[in-house]
Write a protein that holds these residues in place. Sequence first.
Motif, PDB file in Angstrom:
ATOM      1  N   TYR A  12       1.024  -1.186   0.032  1.00 61.24           N
ATOM      2  CA  TYR A  12       0.097  -0.146  -0.032  1.00 61.24           C
ATOM      3  C   TYR A  12       0.845   1.236   0.031  1.00 61.24           C
ATOM      4  CZ  TYR A  12      -3.387   3.503   1.080  1.00 61.24           C
ATOM      5  OH  TYR A  12      -4.315   4.811   0.765  1.00 61.24           O
ATOM      6  N   ASN A  13       0.959   1.844  -1.069  1.00 59.64           N
ATOM      7  CA  ASN A  13       1.497   3.274  -1.246  1.00 59.64           C
ATOM      8  C   ASN A  13       3.067   3.139  -0.792  1.00 59.64           C
ATOM      9  OD1 ASN A  13      -0.850   4.072  -2.208  1.00 59.64           O
ATOM     10  ND2 ASN A  13      -1.235   5.533  -0.679  1.00 59.64           N
ATOM     11  N   GLY A  42      -5.122  -1.695  -2.655  1.00 61.07           N
ATOM     12  CA  GLY A  42      -5.719  -0.355  -3.304  1.00 61.07           C
ATOM     13  C   GLY A  42      -4.803   0.758  -3.170  1.00 61.07           C
ATOM     14  N   THR A  44      -2.760   3.919  -4.366  1.00 57.50           N
ATOM     15  CA  THR A  44      -2.914   5.043  -5.133  1.00 57.50           C
ATOM     16  C   THR A  44      -1.918   5.742  -5.680  1.00 57.50           C
ATOM     17  OG1 THR A  44      -2.974   6.527  -3.319  1.00 57.50           O
ATOM     18  CG2 THR A  44      -5.201   5.663  -3.786  1.00 57.50           C
ATOM     19  N   ASP A  45      -0.474   5.330  -5.513  1.00 51.43           N
ATOM     20  CA  ASP A  45       0.503   5.912  -5.988  1.00 51.43           C
ATOM     21  C   ASP A  45       1.644   5.475  -7.124  1.00 51.43           C
ATOM     22  OD1 ASP A  45       1.444   3.582  -4.608  1.00 51.43           O
ATOM     23  OD2 ASP A  45       3.198   4.501  -3.540  1.00 51.43           O
ATOM     24  N   GLU A  67      -9.665  -3.559  -3.006  1.00 52.43           N
ATOM     25  CA  GLU A  67      -9.941  -2.396  -2.184  1.00 52.43           C
ATOM     26  C   GLU A  67      -9.327  -2.036  -0.941  1.00 52.43           C
ATOM     27  OE1 GLU A  67     -13.913  -1.544  -1.801  1.00 52.43           O
ATOM     28  OE2 GLU A  67     -14.613  -1.348  -3.901  1.00 52.43           O
ATOM     29  N   ASN A  68      -8.961  -0.943  -0.558  1.00 53.05           N
ATOM     30  CA  ASN A  68      -7.894  -0.780   0.385  1.00 53.05           C
ATOM     31  C   ASN A  68      -8.656  -1.370   1.886  1.00 53.05           C
ATOM     32  OD1 ASN A  68      -7.420   1.452   2.853  1.00 53.05           O
ATOM     33  ND2 ASN A  68      -5.772   0.302   2.038  1.00 53.05           N
TER      34      ASN A  68
END
Length: 265
Positions: A12-13, A42, A44-45, A67-68
């Motif tokens: 995650y990111n 999920g 987003t980066d 999804e996160n």
Amino acid sequence: EHIGISVIVPIYNTKPYLKECVDSILKQEVEVPFEVLLVDDGATDGCAEMCDEFAAKDKRVRVFHQENQGLSAARNTGIDAARGRYYAFVDSDDVVCPGYLHTLYAACEKNDAYMALCSVEDVQENGKSCDPASYTRPNAEGVFCGKDLLNEFYTPNGTVYTVAWNKLYRAEVWKLLHYPEGRLHEDDFVAHRLFWRCDKVVCVDKVLYHYRLRGGSICRTNTKPEAFDAVDGLADRYRFYVENGADRAVIDAAYAACWRRYLFL
């Protein structure tokens, strides 16, 4: 194809660190085929696209997008999809050293053990060693009954025993066992159950895992109400010991640790 090891990487990111992490896994040399499960929680980066690129280049990589839902859910996705005889967890901003899989796999196979763990070096955000260098090692090398290591959880080197990473697990240890979703400090809910199930655990005093110290990581953010999940996890551990007839010393240590965490917060 027979898969010897499933390496589960929840993501995650962590884009600045992801390539170094995955490359360090794919470069591992081990006697059995292994797969790398990249679980995009999920992000987003741009991590999601990077994961797909890894899979396109290397058939050992499998990608899961969701999804996160948090670290626990991402790990659980990996557990449910894993096909290996052994499981390993690697955080997506960390790096494993050459020989990580080989050493832990050989230790398990040689001793017919259900878990093997190694020493850890904390590294700076840029990946370089701290000054002075910072290591966390098992309190003793050798082969132990998992139940005999439960009191080691409360020593200065306790994280070597309680965290998910820096270990190789036999798959059956995870039967009907998952991380609690929606919780922080998820390892506090699970570690004791894993050790309780392991007749043999091999402790290897070799630094095979680099844990990156980052200001924005979950364990280093300011105290929030969710931090009290750690108290719940330690209370769960205490109840588990009582219900399963653990040694009195282990029960007392678990009780004291729960209160120390609560008073600290």
